[in-house]
Design an enzyme around this catalytic site. Structure first.
Site, short mmCIF file in Angstrom:
data_model
loop_
_atom_site.label_atom_id
_atom_site.label_comp_id
_atom_site.label_asym_id
_atom_site.label_seq_id
_atom_site.Cartn_x
_atom_site.Cartn_y
_atom_site.Cartn_z
N LYS A 1 0.85 -1.20 0.00
CA LYS A 1 0.00 0.00 0.00
C LYS A 1 0.88 1.25 0.00
O LYS A 1 0.67 2.19 -0.75
CB LYS A 1 -0.94 0.01 1.21
N GLN B 1 -4.74 -1.51 9.61
CA GLN B 1 -4.62 -2.84 9.00
C GLN B 1 -5.19 -3.91 9.94
O GLN B 1 -4.84 -3.98 11.11
CB GLN B 1 -3.14 -3.12 8.69
N ASP C 1 -10.99 2.97 4.03
CA ASP C 1 -11.34 1.56 3.89
C ASP C 1 -12.86 1.39 3.74
O ASP C 1 -13.33 0.32 3.34
CB ASP C 1 -10.88 0.76 5.13
#
Ligand code: NAD
Length: 294
Positions: A52, A96, A119
């Site tokens: 990422k 994460q 997200d």
């Protein structure tokens, strides 16, 4: 049969984003800035976060990796999140997953400012998505929608069967495929671990989106001719012939199912690369959301 090339499409998307970043900079504005919070040393998470961060570089974003120890207290993680919420230099951030067992994931997701939740996991954003309002769409389902769109695959009035009902893939993609729009307007059935006679649904499906995480689960006897196959599964399977000691397998028995499919995503190289590209797209959106005080 056509193979849906997620790698190629994701590279196109990154090029488009790069172009927009150059536009932003040429107007004297700062590039989008994504932060990623990583708790602990989980191997897969380190790899995901690493790619990422490097993708941010590729498109000209600024990125910050916030690495925290495995034994961090929940309250300290919450205050780190509050800091990121308040930090005007950061447009969007992700935490994460999975988090260590002693931390309540739900509490953490709720603490993220929905305007920075690239997200798309916060209930505010999930609710907006379900109401077809402009918001952050979770990256993997967003990537699937983009693949269907760019390959001009007809979804309206089709029978779509989604295998799996997780909050990050199965449930959101089932909602998106059912919403009014292109792609969308599908008649959606969600099957899962408690479904009786799962094959009776998949055999009638025009489109199958599989997100369960069992390698080779979808076999050719379970699908009809002409089916569109979107394979989300990513499972590491032990393989002594590979230098890494494992290979990545999808949920679909690719070699047999491809004989019957009209379109199919490979694993790797299908949905996987799209996830990061769509996270970058959400980060670009977060910059304008914050600016316009959404
Ligand atoms: P999850 O484990 O949270 O959910 C799995 C779902 O599959 C559950 O809803 C369960 O009901 C269903 N299921 C389990 N066994 C089943 C069975 N025998 N028959 C029918 N349904 C069954 O998984 P997830 O987080 O949605 O991930 C699913 C897969 O997708 C995993 O392989 C994961 O690695 C992969 N994934 C890929 C990406 C990507 O970027 N391509 C992103 C997220 C997840």
């Amino acid at each position: 049969m056509e193979i849906i090339d997620g790698k190629k499409i994701s590279n196109q998307i990154k090029e488009e984003i790069k172009y927009e970043v150059q536009n932003i900079i040429s107007k004297g504005d700062k590039p989008p800035h994504l932060a990623a919070v990583l708790v602990g040393e989980d191997g897969a998470s380190l790899t995901y976060v690493g790619s990422k961060v490097s993708s941010c570089k590729q498109v000209g974003f600024k990125s910050t990796l916030v690495k925290l120890p495995e034994n961090i207290k929940e309250i300290d993680l919450l205050s780190k999140i509050a800091e990121l919420n308040d930090n005007k230099e950061i447009d969007g951030f992700i935490v994460q997953l999975p988090l260590p067992k002693h931390i309540d994931e739900e509490k953490i997701l709720l603490a993220v400012n929905p305007n920075k939740d690239v997200d798309g996991f916060h209930p505010t954003n999930f609710g907006k998505m379900a109401l077809n309002m402009k918001t952050f769409i979770p990256a993997t389902p967003f990537g699937i929608m983009e693949l269907l769109k760019r390959y001009k695959i007809e979804t309206s009035g089709k029978n779509t069967v989604v295998i799996g009902r997780s909050n990050i893939v199965g449930r959101p993609i089932s909602i998106l495929m059912n919403l009014k729009g292109i792609p969308g307007d599908s008649t959606v059935t969600v099957v899962h671990s408690r479904t009786v006679n799962l094959e009776s649904y998949t055999k009638n499906a025009d489109i199958i989106i599989s997100a369960l995480g069992i390698p080779g689960f979808v076999k050719k006897e379970m699908v009809k001719k002409g089916v569109v196959i979107i394979d989300v599964g990513i499972t590491r399977v032990k393989d002594n012939n590979s230098t890494r000691g494992y290979v990545i397998r999808g949920d679909v028995d690719f070699n047999s199912v491809k004989e019957k499919a009209s379109y199919i995503t490979p694993v790797p190289g299908g949905v996987g690369p799209m996830t990061i590209a769509m996270l970058l797209k959400n980060t670009l959106l977060s910059k304008s959301l914050l600016k316009n005080n959404y």
